[in-house]
Design an enzyme around this catalytic site. Sequence first.
Site, PDB file in Angstrom:
ATOM      1  N   LYS A 177       0.874  -1.184   0.000  1.00 55.63           N
ATOM      2  CA  LYS A 177       0.000   0.000   0.000  1.00 55.63           C
ATOM      3  C   LYS A 177       0.901   1.221   0.000  1.00 55.63           C
ATOM      4  O   LYS A 177       2.040   1.160   0.477  1.00 55.63           O
ATOM      5  CB  LYS A 177      -0.866   0.024   1.261  1.00 55.63           C
ATOM      6  CG  LYS A 177      -2.079   0.911   1.150  1.00 55.63           C
ATOM      7  CD  LYS A 177      -3.236   0.143   0.545  1.00 55.63           C
ATOM      8  CE  LYS A 177      -4.419   0.994   0.204  1.00 55.63           C
ATOM      9  NZ  LYS A 177      -5.569   0.190  -0.211  1.00 55.63           N
ATOM     10  N   ASP A 191      -6.933   4.219  -4.585  1.00 58.17           N
ATOM     11  CA  ASP A 191      -7.612   4.094  -3.290  1.00 58.17           C
ATOM     12  C   ASP A 191      -8.242   5.470  -3.059  1.00 58.17           C
ATOM     13  O   ASP A 191      -8.465   6.219  -4.029  1.00 58.17           O
ATOM     14  CB  ASP A 191      -6.621   3.692  -2.177  1.00 58.17           C
ATOM     15  CG  ASP A 191      -7.321   3.258  -0.879  1.00 58.17           C
ATOM     16  OD1 ASP A 191      -7.834   2.134  -0.827  1.00 58.17           O
ATOM     17  OD2 ASP A 191      -7.379   4.058   0.077  1.00 58.17           O
TER      18      ASP A 191
END
Length: 449
Positions: free
Chosen positions: A122, A162
């Site tokens: 991430k 995201d």
Amino acid sequence: MGTIMDIITARDPFEKEFHQAVTEVVESVKPVLDKNPEYRHAGIMERIVEPERVIQFRVPWVNDQGKVQINRGFRIQMSSAIGPYKGGLRFHPSVNLSILKFLAFEQVFKNALTTLPIGGGKGGSDFDPKGKSDFEVMRFCQSFMSELYRHIGSVTDVPAGDIGVGGREIGYLFGMYKKLKNEFSGVLTGKSLNWGGSLIRPEATGYGSVFFADEMLSTHNDNLKDKLCLVSGSGNVAQYTTQKINQLGGKVVTLSDSSGYIFDEQGIDKDKLQHLMYLKNVKRGRIKEYVEKYPEAVFTPFDTSAAHNPLWDHKANCAFPSATQNEINKKDAQNLVNNGITTVCEGANMPTTPGGIEVFLDNKILYAPGKAANAGGVAVSGLEMSQNSMRIKWSAQEVEAKLKGIMHSIHSACVAAAEEYGTPGNYVNGANIAGFVKVADSMMDQGIV
Ligand code: NDP
Ligand code: 2IT
């Protein structure tokens, strides 16, 4: 050696979101470790909570007024046990190491559940895209990629979107990567359809979450038809969650953004959703503008000092939290239960606090944690990688059918793991255990690395 929680709290005492995500997994997998002592001997848990690599960098850019701006960029390469690091980039002012480590940690198990060969990662930045011009966003993305490019690649680490990172940002990031590397490859997913993107990727997280809810309801011989649904958020996940609920005959009455929420008792139907998408995706406006066109709806601003979130205090059958972490606390969960909720399906990552989860489990709610329920997004990212490698393009029908099949497999894996370890119907344990075992076994095969 102390417990895993002792180790990580001593090492990084202030990373509360990361601790929260790890605590949940540690509790779920304890019986697995008890049954398989070889995992303890091989230090699987100790290794799994420590990122393989953390990259932090300066992102300098110049705003439209000619002023120099400095943001922080990150990439957490958490686990490559089952494939190249894979996971989104988040651009939001709240971004810090704790939030990205919790997201990267959850991503490892989520990606394992998808059945596809993708590891977990991430990244992101504390950059706030809100109110920035397209040129400012472009200059920021170019500067961000001018550092990140040396750490990623189609067989190394494949970022995607995201919060705050959608098609526009992926385009600017890809353009800079291609220029610096002199290479046109599947280094990012969520690309536009003209240059390597997959059909259904924008829809995938929301659609997948609704498919998962339908799978849970089917265990009670039920489905989404005529179900009253609360959805939070109004971005990518919330929009396509609403679209699929509408297609399956349910009715969505709420949506939100960080400033407040709308309640539309008549339902946010196809036409209203189209207008909402224009407001959020094209105009980049605020959710309260919805009531200007649809005065039958009510906008309520959020009071951040309030003990509960009023969005979760409406009568409904199903809830789809699809905005951000910790948006349902214990009181919100209790309100949902008191109002008759039967199903909670997490489009967002970790939207429910531990106290809220306890309420759902105690009340035998069909409760799907994000790492299972929202895995459809990264799953179709995995399918985008496959199409890029093969240099082919699947039709929307083919991708949606594969997505549906994957969500069915994830549901079955969660149900089976929960049953095997004596907690039938507990999707939290099911998801954590099924994801963990696949990663742990892969780590066992590959030695101490
Ligand atoms: P978007 O940026 O498209 O939308 C985010 C939405 O959540 C916006 O409505 C935003 O409101 C709201 N929001 C963001 N931060 C906050 C906050 N701190 N408080 C209240 N509201 C907030 O992001 P996505 O829809 O992609 O992501 C939503 C959630 O889904 C996140 O948890 C993400 O991690 C998760 N997710 C996303 C996937 C994907 O494929 N995109 C895949 C799997 C999970 P505002 O406009 O005011 O900021
Ligand atoms: O949280 C997530 O799974 C995502 N943001 C999607 C990641 C991806 O690589 O598609």
